[in-house]
Scaffold this motif. Structure first.
Motif, PDB file in Angstrom:
ATOM      1  N   SER A 208       0.810  -1.225   0.000  1.00 10.10           N
ATOM      2  CA  SER A 208       0.000   0.000   0.000  1.00 10.10           C
ATOM      3  C   SER A 208       0.841   1.272   0.000  1.00 10.10           C
ATOM      4  O   SER A 208       0.303   2.371  -0.219  1.00 10.10           O
ATOM      5  CB  SER A 208      -0.925   0.014   1.230  1.00 10.10           C
ATOM      6  OG  SER A 208      -1.790  -1.093   1.239  1.00 10.10           O
ATOM      7  N   GLN A 210       3.234   2.724  -1.855  1.00 15.73           N
ATOM      8  CA  GLN A 210       3.354   3.588  -3.029  1.00 15.73           C
ATOM      9  C   GLN A 210       2.076   4.405  -3.232  1.00 15.73           C
ATOM     10  O   GLN A 210       2.129   5.600  -3.531  1.00 15.73           O
ATOM     11  CB  GLN A 210       3.647   2.746  -4.281  1.00 15.73           C
ATOM     12  CG  GLN A 210       5.002   2.068  -4.289  1.00 15.73           C
ATOM     13  CD  GLN A 210       6.154   3.056  -4.348  1.00 15.73           C
ATOM     14  OE1 GLN A 210       5.984   4.207  -4.736  1.00 15.73           O
ATOM     15  NE2 GLN A 210       7.343   2.620  -3.975  1.00 15.73           N
ATOM     16  N   ASN A 211       0.933   3.750  -3.036  1.00 17.49           N
ATOM     17  CA  ASN A 211      -0.335   4.471  -3.143  1.00 17.49           C
ATOM     18  C   ASN A 211      -0.478   5.497  -2.026  1.00 17.49           C
ATOM     19  O   ASN A 211      -1.015   6.595  -2.239  1.00 17.49           O
ATOM     20  CB  ASN A 211      -1.508   3.494  -3.090  1.00 17.49           C
ATOM     21  CG  ASN A 211      -1.642   2.698  -4.373  1.00 17.49           C
ATOM     22  OD1 ASN A 211      -1.200   3.120  -5.437  1.00 17.49           O
ATOM     23  ND2 ASN A 211      -2.256   1.537  -4.280  1.00 17.49           N
ATOM     24  N   ALA A 214       1.371   8.520  -2.942  1.00 17.83           N
ATOM     25  CA  ALA A 214       0.747   9.225  -4.064  1.00 17.83           C
ATOM     26  C   ALA A 214      -0.443  10.073  -3.622  1.00 17.83           C
ATOM     27  O   ALA A 214      -0.740  11.093  -4.251  1.00 17.83           O
ATOM     28  CB  ALA A 214       0.297   8.220  -5.127  1.00 17.83           C
ATOM     29  N   TRP A 215      -1.120   9.690  -2.544  1.00 16.77           N
ATOM     30  CA  TRP A 215      -2.276  10.454  -2.075  1.00 16.77           C
ATOM     31  C   TRP A 215      -1.880  11.914  -1.777  1.00 16.77           C
ATOM     32  O   TRP A 215      -2.623  12.829  -2.095  1.00 16.77           O
ATOM     33  CB  TRP A 215      -2.871   9.801  -0.828  1.00 16.77           C
ATOM     34  CG  TRP A 215      -3.867   8.729  -1.125  1.00 16.77           C
ATOM     35  CD1 TRP A 215      -3.603   7.443  -1.510  1.00 16.77           C
ATOM     36  CD2 TRP A 215      -5.300   8.836  -1.069  1.00 16.77           C
ATOM     37  NE1 TRP A 215      -4.773   6.741  -1.701  1.00 16.77           N
ATOM     38  CE2 TRP A 215      -5.836   7.567  -1.429  1.00 16.77           C
ATOM     39  CE3 TRP A 215      -6.187   9.860  -0.741  1.00 16.77           C
ATOM     40  CZ2 TRP A 215      -7.209   7.322  -1.468  1.00 16.77           C
ATOM     41  CZ3 TRP A 215      -7.553   9.610  -0.780  1.00 16.77           C
ATOM     42  CH2 TRP A 215      -8.054   8.355  -1.147  1.00 16.77           C
ATOM     43  N   ASP A 218       0.195  13.693  -5.122  1.00 21.16           N
ATOM     44  CA  ASP A 218      -0.687  14.105  -6.221  1.00 21.16           C
ATOM     45  C   ASP A 218      -1.796  15.035  -5.752  1.00 21.16           C
ATOM     46  O   ASP A 218      -2.755  15.292  -6.497  1.00 21.16           O
ATOM     47  CB  ASP A 218      -1.297  12.872  -6.896  1.00 21.16           C
ATOM     48  CG  ASP A 218      -0.250  11.997  -7.572  1.00 21.16           C
ATOM     49  OD1 ASP A 218       0.864  12.498  -7.792  1.00 21.16           O
ATOM     50  OD2 ASP A 218      -0.540  10.830  -7.863  1.00 21.16           O
ATOM     51  N   SER A 288      -5.196   3.235  -4.978  1.00 21.92           N
ATOM     52  CA  SER A 288      -4.722   4.523  -5.463  1.00 21.92           C
ATOM     53  C   SER A 288      -5.865   5.519  -5.391  1.00 21.92           C
ATOM     54  O   SER A 288      -7.039   5.131  -5.431  1.00 21.92           O
ATOM     55  CB  SER A 288      -4.226   4.393  -6.908  1.00 21.92           C
ATOM     56  OG  SER A 288      -5.342   4.197  -7.791  1.00 21.92           O
ATOM     57  N   HIS A 289      -5.537   6.779  -5.302  1.00 24.55           N
ATOM     58  CA  HIS A 289      -6.599   7.779  -5.191  1.00 24.55           C
ATOM     59  C   HIS A 289      -7.408   7.872  -6.478  1.00 24.55           C
ATOM     60  O   HIS A 289      -8.597   8.220  -6.457  1.00 24.55           O
ATOM     61  CB  HIS A 289      -6.026   9.144  -4.817  1.00 24.55           C
ATOM     62  CG  HIS A 289      -4.978   9.667  -5.752  1.00 24.55           C
ATOM     63  ND1 HIS A 289      -5.294  10.373  -6.888  1.00 24.55           N
ATOM     64  CD2 HIS A 289      -3.624   9.557  -5.727  1.00 24.55           C
ATOM     65  CE1 HIS A 289      -4.175  10.699  -7.523  1.00 24.55           C
ATOM     66  NE2 HIS A 289      -3.157  10.222  -6.844  1.00 24.55           N
ATOM     67  N   TYR A 290      -6.805   7.474  -7.612  1.00 26.57           N
ATOM     68  CA  TYR A 290      -7.562   7.453  -8.866  1.00 26.57           C
ATOM     69  C   TYR A 290      -8.636   6.381  -8.808  1.00 26.57           C
ATOM     70  O   TYR A 290      -9.795   6.614  -9.166  1.00 26.57           O
ATOM     71  CB  TYR A 290      -6.618   7.164 -10.047  1.00 26.57           C
ATOM     72  CG  TYR A 290      -5.577   8.230 -10.277  1.00 26.57           C
ATOM     73  CD1 TYR A 290      -5.936   9.483 -10.788  1.00 26.57           C
ATOM     74  CD2 TYR A 290      -4.246   8.000  -9.974  1.00 26.57           C
ATOM     75  CE1 TYR A 290      -4.995  10.475 -11.002  1.00 26.57           C
ATOM     76  CE2 TYR A 290      -3.287   8.980 -10.185  1.00 26.57           C
ATOM     77  CZ  TYR A 290      -3.663  10.212 -10.692  1.00 26.57           C
ATOM     78  OH  TYR A 290      -2.725  11.188 -10.889  1.00 26.57           O
TER      79      TYR A 290
END
Length: 293
Positions: A208, A210-211, A214-215, A218, A288-290
């Motif tokens: 988790s 890397q995600n 990224a939160w 990004d 991921s937030h996407y």
């Protein structure tokens, strides 16, 4: 010669017992993995799956009804492989979770399928080399009973039969000041924040990270905070911590005691907070937030 022919059955038995024992210490984590697979309510079968793995492995090692047991094991492996394939293609799960936190190499589709093929071959060889039906000695029955009793008792200690019945968490849409999370809230107010609780030895936590980075990177949230739960300081904890720091040098974590955070049932658990209200709680691997949006 007889003992050499028993090697495939013994190796298959060791693998199955290892798979069961590695999940026995945290059945709740395995329940969450089943939910992440997209199989929802089947998480109640988690302790039974673990016990069956230990039972079949023990039967193979003790040489009890080897042909019949091996046939059942092959059928179970096929079912598990189909479930993993579904989870991989439809839910993006790459870590099968078959060995809990005790997989010596990273779990990927390649390693999972390869392991299942090897295990199936061993079971087929066990069927081929099983010469005849043998009388089951009394000591084997006693040993098997002791193993099953112990496994059932240990599985019951970390099994949470009602913890995951409702999809919504009781703290969702609740002001943070009215939850135990208030003690971990940052002093500086943020419009949006992501707080994650994890452990160094949890593979789903590591997957988790890397995600998690990224939160914030990004700008999906204004701030992120990571809390790592530790029971004690020992050589294994130090080793896992050093490995984590080496892989994720930019993530600053705060260590807290497991006993002080009893509202967390499984790892990782992440809280998305907006305007001082817990908007959403993500249990299991952080998306991921996407994907989340």
């Amino acid at each position: 010669m007889v003992y050499i022919k028993r090697i495939p059955a013994i190796l298959a038995g060791i693998i199955l017992i290892w798979a069961g024992l590695s999940k026995l210490g945290n059945v709740a984590l395995f329940q969450h993995l089943i939910i992440e697979y997209g199989l929802g309510g089947l998480n109640v079968l988690a302790p039974f799956i673990i016990i069956i793995e230990i039972l079949i492995g023990s039967l193979l090692i003790l040489d009890i009804r080897e042909t019949f047991v091996s046939s059942i094991a092959i059928a179970i492996i096929i079912v598990f492989t189909c479930a993993y394939t579904y989870a991989w293609h439809w839910h993006g799960i790459t870590d099968c979770g078959c060995f809990g936190n005790y997989m010596p190499i990273k779990s990927t589709p390649l390693t999972t399928y390869s392991r299942n093929i090897i295990l199936t071959i061993l079971l087929i060889l066990a069927i081929i080399y099983d010469g005849h039906h043998k009388e089951t000695e009394k000591w084997k029955v006693i040993t098997l009973g002791t193993i099953l009793f112990s496994a059932t008792f240990l599985a019951g200690m970390t099994y949470k039969p009602l913890a995951f019945v409702n999809k919504s968490h009781p703290y969702e849409n609740t002001a943070i000041n009215n939850t135990p999370l208030n003690r971990y809230n940052t002093a500086q107010p943020y419009e949006s924040e992501l707080i994650m609780f994890f452990t160094y030895g949890c593979p789903h936590c590591i997957n988790s990270m890397q995600n998690f980075m990224a939160w914030e990177n990004d700008n999906a949230v204004d701030h992120t905070t990571a809390y790592v739960l530790t029971d004690s300081i020992n050589m294994q904890t130090d080793s896992l911590k050093a490995l984590f720091c080496e892989r994720f040098p930019t993530i600053h974590v705060k260590e807290i005691s497991t006993d002080s955070c009893n509202f967390i049932n499984a790892f990782p658990t992440s809280f998305l907070i907006r305007h001082d209200t817990i908007q959403y709680i993500m249990v299991g691997e952080l998306p991921s937030h996407y994907l989340f949006q």
